[in-house]
Enzyme design. Structure first.
Site, PDB file in Angstrom:
ATOM      1  N   ALA A  26       0.800  -1.194   0.026  1.00  0.00           N
ATOM      2  CA  ALA A  26       0.111  -0.212  -0.134  1.00  0.00           C
ATOM      3  C   ALA A  26       0.746   1.385  -0.146  1.00  0.00           C
ATOM      4  O   ALA A  26       0.478   2.257   0.361  1.00  0.00           O
ATOM      5  CB  ALA A  26      -0.997   0.143   1.293  1.00  0.00           C
ATOM      6  N   GLY A  31      -2.525  -0.094  -4.386  1.00  0.00           N
ATOM      7  CA  GLY A  31      -2.646  -0.251  -2.916  1.00  0.00           C
ATOM      8  C   GLY A  31      -2.855   0.828  -2.149  1.00  0.00           C
ATOM      9  O   GLY A  31      -3.591   0.722  -1.267  1.00  0.00           O
ATOM     10  N   SER A 154      -4.568 -10.914 -11.902  1.00  0.00           N
ATOM     11  CA  SER A 154      -4.110 -10.216 -13.308  1.00  0.00           C
ATOM     12  C   SER A 154      -4.514 -11.231 -14.289  1.00  0.00           C
ATOM     13  O   SER A 154      -4.410 -12.525 -14.277  1.00  0.00           O
ATOM     14  CB  SER A 154      -2.792 -10.068 -13.343  1.00  0.00           C
ATOM     15  OG  SER A 154      -2.411  -9.949 -14.570  1.00  0.00           O
ATOM     16  N   TYR A 178       5.454 -14.882 -12.861  1.00  0.00           N
ATOM     17  CA  TYR A 178       4.171 -13.958 -12.744  1.00  0.00           C
ATOM     18  C   TYR A 178       3.005 -14.473 -12.907  1.00  0.00           C
ATOM     19  O   TYR A 178       1.874 -14.572 -12.125  1.00  0.00           O
ATOM     20  CB  TYR A 178       4.540 -12.822 -13.290  1.00  0.00           C
ATOM     21  CG  TYR A 178       3.354 -11.630 -13.064  1.00  0.00           C
ATOM     22  CD1 TYR A 178       3.380 -10.970 -11.750  1.00  0.00           C
ATOM     23  CD2 TYR A 178       2.323 -11.199 -13.891  1.00  0.00           C
ATOM     24  CE1 TYR A 178       2.255  -9.875 -11.385  1.00  0.00           C
ATOM     25  CE2 TYR A 178       1.486 -10.243 -13.518  1.00  0.00           C
ATOM     26  CZ  TYR A 178       1.390  -9.684 -12.477  1.00  0.00           C
ATOM     27  OH  TYR A 178       0.280  -8.727 -11.814  1.00  0.00           O
TER      28      TYR A 178
END
Length: 285
Positions: A26, A31, A154, A178
């Site tokens: 964050a 975030g 994603s 990823y």
């Protein structure tokens, strides 16, 4: 569990006074905007990241933006499972409840190496860290029910695959890791939903789409880092708009893969790889 496939209107006026929320990753990007949104609604917001300096700056930013001074910054490094466990232990010692957990941390183009936990860095930062954190905090969230977990995923998961014999091999492209991590995150979401359904904790996964961020900042290839980050800044959505998506799933009162053999095996393998101890394993009780 339902898939939310229309994020065109994620606005609502739900207040979160008296609620406690954690947002990982964050200190910048989506975030940070997510934490601001939750703070504006009156929640106590705990932001987690590995950089104390960035956490301090983000905390000041959130307080200034939201007018809510009840923002706590705590260090946690997903590269270290010990750090994740320390963070979870601190939560149990300091917080009587946890209503919202938003697993937002995601990174690409990290080093192609194993961590001290013998997991690939990309897999640990993008999947195993969130799996462990969620597993450890579930009993607190169950005692705070109704509560919600939101995993930020994603569309790269469409290019991912799960190979249990080679999940942490060194030598693949970082994008492949990823994609694999984001697929694992979706499958873990499905399996956890199956295991905890009816206990008052709802778990969701969502793809935020493209946002105006420097997501490729970790790349060591200057040309591609510049090109890709510039592209995001041109075509991406404003981050405060992107942030409405995970917040909507976390607070709106209205509220995928179905290969149970795969999701169950991934769950058990993940527990083994992050070394869930008998004392940590709420499934035994």
């Amino acid at each position: 569990m339902r898939i939310l496939d229309d994020f065109t209107n994620c606005e609502n006026g739900v207040r979160l006074d008296g609620k406690v929320a954690i947002v990982t990753g964050a200190t910048s990007g989506t975030g940070l905007e997510t934490a601001k949104n939750l703070a504006k609604r009156g929640a106590k917001v705990i932001i987690a990241s590995r950089s104390p300096a960035k956490l301090s700056d983000a905390r000041k930013n959130i307080i200034k933006s939201s007018g809510n001074g009840n923002v706590v910054a705590r260090t946690m490094d997903f590269e270290s499972l010990k750090s994740v466990r320390n963070f979870a232990q601190e939560m149990y010692l300091s917080e009587p409840r946890l209503d919202i957990l938003i697993n937002n941390i995601g990174a690409i183009a990290l080093e192609d190496r194993l961590t001290s936990d013998n997991l690939h860095l990309m897999m640990q930062v993008n999947y195993f860290g969130a799996f462990l954190l969620t597993f450890l905090l579930y009993p607190l969230m169950k005692s705070s029910a109704p509560s919600r977990i939101v995993n930020v995923s994603s569309m790269a998961l469409l290019l991912g695959h799960i190979d249990f014999e080679h999940m942490n091999d060194v030598g693949k492209s970082t994008f492949e890791y990823y994609a694999n991590a984001k697929l694992a995150e979706i499958l873990f979401t499905v399996e956890m939903h199956n295991r905890i359904e009816g206990n008052g904790v709802n778990i969701y996964s969502m793809d935020p789409g493209l946002g105006k961020s420097e997501f490729f900042r970790n790349s060591n290839v200057t040309f591609w880092k510049t090109v890709l980050n510039t592209g995001l800044l041109i075509v991406g959505r404003p981050l405060d708009r992107v942030a409405t998506m995970p917040v909507f799933l976390a607070v709106d009162p209205r509220f995928f893969s179905n290969n149970k053999v795969l999701t169950k095996r991934l769950w058990e393998e993940s527990k083994r790889l992050v070394r869930i101890t008998p004392e940590e394993d709420w499934e035994r009780f």
